[in-house]
Design a protein around this motif. Structure first.
Motif, PDB file in Angstrom:
ATOM      1  N   VAL A   1       0.835  -1.216   0.000  1.00 52.73           N
ATOM      2  CA  VAL A   1       0.000   0.000   0.000  1.00 52.73           C
ATOM      3  C   VAL A   1       0.863   1.256   0.000  1.00 52.73           C
ATOM      4  O   VAL A   1       0.626   2.197  -0.763  1.00 52.73           O
ATOM      5  N   MET A   2       1.892   1.254   0.863  1.00 50.32           N
ATOM      6  CA  MET A   2       2.753   2.437   0.971  1.00 50.32           C
ATOM      7  C   MET A   2       3.490   2.636  -0.351  1.00 50.32           C
ATOM      8  O   MET A   2       4.342   1.823  -0.723  1.00 50.32           O
ATOM      9  N   GLY A   3       3.138   3.672  -1.082  1.00 43.59           N
ATOM     10  CA  GLY A   3       3.810   3.958  -2.352  1.00 43.59           C
ATOM     11  C   GLY A   3       3.156   3.272  -3.538  1.00 43.59           C
ATOM     12  O   GLY A   3       3.389   3.640  -4.678  1.00 43.59           O
ATOM     13  N   GLY A   4       2.311   2.274  -3.296  1.00 41.36           N
ATOM     14  CA  GLY A   4       1.708   1.530  -4.404  1.00 41.36           C
ATOM     15  C   GLY A   4       0.453   2.213  -4.948  1.00 41.36           C
ATOM     16  O   GLY A   4      -0.021   3.190  -4.377  1.00 41.36           O
ATOM     17  N   PRO A   5      -0.101   1.671  -6.055  1.00 37.33           N
ATOM     18  CA  PRO A   5      -1.245   2.332  -6.692  1.00 37.33           C
ATOM     19  C   PRO A   5      -2.602   1.999  -6.058  1.00 37.33           C
ATOM     20  O   PRO A   5      -3.569   2.716  -6.266  1.00 37.33           O
ATOM     21  N   ASP A   6      -2.673   0.875  -5.304  1.00 39.60           N
ATOM     22  CA  ASP A   6      -3.977   0.414  -4.809  1.00 39.60           C
ATOM     23  C   ASP A   6      -4.077   0.508  -3.292  1.00 39.60           C
ATOM     24  O   ASP A   6      -3.079   0.632  -2.587  1.00 39.60           O
ATOM     25  N   ASN A   7      -5.298   0.357  -2.826  1.00 48.44           N
ATOM     26  CA  ASN A   7      -5.528   0.412  -1.387  1.00 48.44           C
ATOM     27  C   ASN A   7      -6.725  -0.468  -1.052  1.00 48.44           C
ATOM     28  O   ASN A   7      -7.658  -0.582  -1.845  1.00 48.44           O
ATOM     29  N   THR A   8      -6.686  -1.092   0.122  1.00 41.89           N
ATOM     30  CA  THR A   8      -7.855  -1.830   0.615  1.00 41.89           C
ATOM     31  C   THR A   8      -8.204  -1.201   1.948  1.00 41.89           C
ATOM     32  O   THR A   8      -7.396  -1.241   2.873  1.00 41.89           O
ATOM     33  N   VAL A   9      -9.356  -0.569   2.027  1.00 46.41           N
ATOM     34  CA  VAL A   9      -9.657   0.175   3.254  1.00 46.41           C
ATOM     35  C   VAL A   9     -10.956  -0.295   3.911  1.00 46.41           C
ATOM     36  O   VAL A   9     -11.817  -0.888   3.272  1.00 46.41           O
ATOM     37  N   HIS A  10     -11.037   0.005   5.195  1.00 47.59           N
ATOM     38  CA  HIS A  10     -12.272  -0.192   5.966  1.00 47.59           C
ATOM     39  C   HIS A  10     -12.690   1.190   6.439  1.00 47.59           C
ATOM     40  O   HIS A  10     -11.877   1.902   7.035  1.00 47.59           O
ATOM     41  N   LEU A  11     -13.937   1.540   6.160  1.00 42.55           N
ATOM     42  CA  LEU A  11     -14.429   2.852   6.590  1.00 42.55           C
ATOM     43  C   LEU A  11     -15.102   2.655   7.947  1.00 42.55           C
ATOM     44  O   LEU A  11     -16.091   1.929   8.064  1.00 42.55           O
ATOM     45  N   ILE A  12     -14.527   3.296   8.947  1.00 42.81           N
ATOM     46  CA  ILE A  12     -14.982   3.040  10.317  1.00 42.81           C
ATOM     47  C   ILE A  12     -15.599   4.293  10.919  1.00 42.81           C
ATOM     48  O   ILE A  12     -14.982   5.363  10.908  1.00 42.81           O
ATOM     49  N   SER A  13     -16.832   4.150  11.393  1.00 50.50           N
ATOM     50  CA  SER A  13     -17.450   5.249  12.147  1.00 50.50           C
ATOM     51  C   SER A  13     -17.768   4.699  13.532  1.00 50.50           C
ATOM     52  O   SER A  13     -17.455   3.544  13.837  1.00 50.50           O
ATOM     53  N   GLN A  14     -18.417   5.513  14.353  1.00 56.19           N
ATOM     54  CA  GLN A  14     -18.613   5.087  15.739  1.00 56.19           C
ATOM     55  C   GLN A  14     -19.360   3.763  15.846  1.00 56.19           C
ATOM     56  O   GLN A  14     -19.053   2.948  16.706  1.00 56.19           O
ATOM     57  N   ASN A  15     -20.334   3.574  14.948  1.00 58.47           N
ATOM     58  CA  ASN A  15     -21.126   2.347  15.116  1.00 58.47           C
ATOM     59  C   ASN A  15     -21.147   1.459  13.880  1.00 58.47           C
ATOM     60  O   ASN A  15     -22.011   0.625  13.735  1.00 58.47           O
ATOM     61  N   LYS A  16     -20.183   1.643  12.977  1.00 49.45           N
ATOM     62  CA  LYS A  16     -20.248   0.850  11.745  1.00 49.45           C
ATOM     63  C   LYS A  16     -18.845   0.587  11.172  1.00 49.45           C
ATOM     64  O   LYS A  16     -17.954   1.440  11.287  1.00 49.45           O
ATOM     65  N   VAL A  17     -18.681  -0.564  10.563  1.00 52.14           N
ATOM     66  CA  VAL A  17     -17.444  -0.848   9.815  1.00 52.14           C
ATOM     67  C   VAL A  17     -17.863  -1.269   8.414  1.00 52.14           C
ATOM     68  O   VAL A  17     -18.661  -2.185   8.244  1.00 52.14           O
ATOM     69  N   GLU A  18     -17.356  -0.561   7.425  1.00 50.06           N
ATOM     70  CA  GLU A  18     -17.697  -0.897   6.027  1.00 50.06           C
ATOM     71  C   GLU A  18     -16.388  -1.268   5.331  1.00 50.06           C
ATOM     72  O   GLU A  18     -15.491  -0.436   5.229  1.00 50.06           O
ATOM     73  N   SER A  19     -16.269  -2.519   4.880  1.00 50.46           N
ATOM     74  CA  SER A  19     -15.013  -2.930   4.232  1.00 50.46           C
ATOM     75  C   SER A  19     -15.156  -2.791   2.726  1.00 50.46           C
ATOM     76  O   SER A  19     -16.054  -3.385   2.121  1.00 50.46           O
ATOM     77  N   TRP A  20     -14.280  -2.004   2.121  1.00 47.99           N
ATOM     78  CA  TRP A  20     -14.325  -1.793   0.677  1.00 47.99           C
ATOM     79  C   TRP A  20     -13.389  -2.781  -0.004  1.00 47.99           C
ATOM     80  O   TRP A  20     -12.325  -3.119   0.544  1.00 47.99           O
ATOM     81  N   PRO A  21     -13.747  -3.247  -1.212  1.00 41.11           N
ATOM     82  CA  PRO A  21     -12.825  -4.142  -1.918  1.00 41.11           C
ATOM     83  C   PRO A  21     -11.551  -3.402  -2.327  1.00 41.11           C
ATOM     84  O   PRO A  21     -11.524  -2.167  -2.317  1.00 41.11           O
ATOM     85  N   LYS A  22     -10.533  -4.182  -2.698  1.00 47.19           N
ATOM     86  CA  LYS A  22      -9.293  -3.554  -3.159  1.00 47.19           C
ATOM     87  C   LYS A  22      -9.590  -2.706  -4.401  1.00 47.19           C
ATOM     88  O   LYS A  22     -10.262  -3.160  -5.322  1.00 47.19           O
ATOM     89  N   MET A  23      -9.113  -1.477  -4.428  1.00 45.77           N
ATOM     90  CA  MET A  23      -9.329  -0.614  -5.596  1.00 45.77           C
ATOM     91  C   MET A  23      -8.189   0.390  -5.691  1.00 45.77           C
ATOM     92  O   MET A  23      -7.352   0.474  -4.785  1.00 45.77           O
ATOM     93  N   SER A  24      -8.162   1.145  -6.777  1.00 43.22           N
ATOM     94  CA  SER A  24      -7.089   2.128  -6.931  1.00 43.22           C
ATOM     95  C   SER A  24      -7.288   3.262  -5.923  1.00 43.22           C
ATOM     96  O   SER A  24      -8.400   3.488  -5.437  1.00 43.22           O
ATOM     97  N   LYS A  25      -6.198   3.971  -5.641  1.00 44.60           N
ATOM     98  CA  LYS A  25      -6.294   5.069  -4.685  1.00 44.60           C
ATOM     99  C   LYS A  25      -7.231   6.165  -5.209  1.00 44.60           C
ATOM    100  O   LYS A  25      -7.894   6.848  -4.437  1.00 44.60           O
ATOM    101  N   GLU A  26      -7.313   6.300  -6.531  1.00 43.17           N
ATOM    102  CA  GLU A  26      -8.232   7.285  -7.105  1.00 43.17           C
ATOM    103  C   GLU A  26      -9.684   6.866  -6.847  1.00 43.17           C
ATOM    104  O   GLU A  26     -10.538   7.694  -6.552  1.00 43.17           O
ATOM    105  N   GLN A  27      -9.937   5.550  -6.962  1.00 43.85           N
ATOM    106  CA  GLN A  27     -11.308   5.084  -6.711  1.00 43.85           C
ATOM    107  C   GLN A  27     -11.684   5.238  -5.237  1.00 43.85           C
ATOM    108  O   GLN A  27     -12.802   5.608  -4.910  1.00 43.85           O
ATOM    109  N   VAL A  28     -10.709   4.957  -4.342  1.00 35.79           N
ATOM    110  CA  VAL A  28     -10.954   5.166  -2.908  1.00 35.79           C
ATOM    111  C   VAL A  28     -11.327   6.629  -2.687  1.00 35.79           C
ATOM    112  O   VAL A  28     -12.278   6.960  -1.979  1.00 35.79           O
TER     113      VAL A  28
END
Ligand code: CTP
Length: 412
Positions: A369-396
């Motif tokens: 991830v560090m320096g690479g083109p893609d990212n796999t992230v989890h969007l975390i709020s106080q009461n929810k976790v949403e896991s996004w599939p691997k995608m480009s940093k632009e798509q994130v």
């Protein structure tokens, strides 16, 4: 792809004009044709003769020149270019552009053109920070003008702060990005929506460098790609974007006001100076610690064991903005770079730093991830976790910006 592209360069009157000679050389090395217009003030700093010799073309100086009007009038001059670059863009030139004044050749062709314009501002820090200049910049960004810089640093007038013109290589890479039509860095003029019109988004990006002595520093592997992509996506959605960037190799996103800093402390003070904002996004990999007393001279080997480095903690920018007693942005978004227990650590970080959202990612070396083109992230709020599939940093970035637009009631 750049071969034969045409840049019309408008040189304004500032001490930074001398750096433009280097820019012209570098453009010519890439077979980019350069035509130049100089304001009267510019001619006080560099001569039309040196500009003509380096560009290989006649330099245009006057609005009313009979020979020019028969050979190439100001309308033709601006229409025949692929891109117009204003550098150094003085406070005066920016004001003329923002208000549509046409008093001399430079301002007239800037008003007469239908081509993309990129500006590289350069001025004294107080002129840069003056509300009139900031109003003009906001207007020009809305009009779709691209910005590269200014940088922060010591200036010819002896002061320190934002206002230094970007270096020729930085202007060059912004020009190249625009000439090849890189839509990831597109200006608001070519944006697809005005979803976030009127919203001010403040983004941090890249690593920080913490000096050990004048030649050495502590750094990390952040490339700034994710933070810069977020800033670009926000600009495309019509927001006014201020990006505070640590040292990175990538160009400033077009349509974004980018301020360059080195250390965490400088980043913090630029963030504070850029408030108020509606949304703060802390995407920078801010160094947690700095050297307590960085050497003023280069540390030398002297045959004895090296002195241990004593570290001290840097300000936590994200937590400070999140916990502002007044002026707190409506949404504060952080990142959590983790190598284990990604979600649990990120949830703890969300609570500790009192932010509204955390984008958590696994930055173990194996993930790239560090320096690479893609990212796999989890969007975390106080009461929810949403896991996004691997995608480009632009798509994130796109997905994050539409999520934020939704949260502040600007649903797409
Ligand atoms: N951050 C910040 N200022 C700091 C350190 C971090 O603004 N001095 C922000 C980052 O921009 C990011 C978030 O805090 O949005 C989390 O960064 P991270 O490095 O993952 O967390 P740390 O605070 O360093 O926590 P730890 O060392 O426990 O992982």
């Amino acid at each position: 792809m750049l071969n034969g592209k045409r840049v019309l360069l408008v040189i304004g009157g500032g001490i930074a004009a001398y750096k433009i000679l280097e820019l012209i050389r570098r453009l010519r090395e890439r077979s980019i044709e350069v035509r130049v217009v100089m304001t009267q003030a510019a001619q006080q700093f560099i001569t039309p003769l040196s500009v003509a010799s380096l560009s290989g073309n006649k330099v245009h100086l006057d609005l009313f020149s009979l020979t020019d009007e028969t050979e190439m009038g100001h309308i033709e001059l601006s229409r025949s270019a692929d891109l117009i670059v204003v550098a150094p863009a003085t406070a005066d030139l920016l004001a003329k552009m923002a208000h549509g004044l046409a008093q001399d050749l430079a301002s007239t062709l800037l008003l007469a053109t239908d081509k993309k314009i990129l500006v590289a501002p350069a001025m004294n820090i107080r002129m840069w920070q003056h509300p009139a200049t900031q109003r003009n910049i906001a207007q020009l960004q809305k009009d779709g003008v691209g910005f590269v810089g200014p940088n922060e640093g010591s200036m010819a007038c002896g002061e320190f702060g934002p206002g230094r013109m970007s270096e020729p290589h930085e202007i060059l890479s912004a020009i190249q990005t625009l000439l090849v039509g890189d839509t990831r860095l597109a200006s608001p003029a070519v944006s697809s929506s005005q979803l976030l019109a009127g919203v001010h988004i403040l983004v941090t990006s890249g690593p920080t460098h913490e000096p050990i002595d004048p030649v050495r520093y502590i750094a990390n592997r952040s490339s700034g790609r994710q933070g810069h992509a977020i800033a670009a996506a926000a600009a495309r959605a019509g927001a006014r974007v201020t990006l505070i960037s640590g040292p990175v190799e990538i160009p400033d996103p077009i349509g974004v006001q980018t301020l360059h800093v080195e250390t965490a402390q400088e980043m913090f003070s630029q963030v504070q100076a850029s408030l108020p904002a509606d949304i703060f996004i802390g995407a920078a990999a801010v160094a947690d610690w700095r050297v307590a007393e960085a050497g003023l001279q280069k540390m030398k080997k002297d045959g004895t064991p090296p002195a241990p480095l004593v570290l001290t903690e840097n300000p936590d920018i994200l937590a400070s903005i999140s916990k502002l007693p007044s002026n707190r942005p409506q949404l504060v978004v952080g990142f959590a770079a983790e190598t284990d227990h990604v979600i649990a650590h990120a949830q703890a970080k969300l609570a500790r730093k009192a932010c509204d959202l955390i984008l958590a990612n696994d930055v173990s070396a194996s993930e790239g991830v560090m320096g690479g083109p893609d990212n796999t992230v989890h969007l975390i709020s106080q009461n929810k976790v949403e896991s996004w599939p691997k995608m480009s940093k632009e798509q994130v970035a796109e997905r994050l910006i539409s999520h934020l637009a939704h949260l502040i009631g600007r649903a797409s």
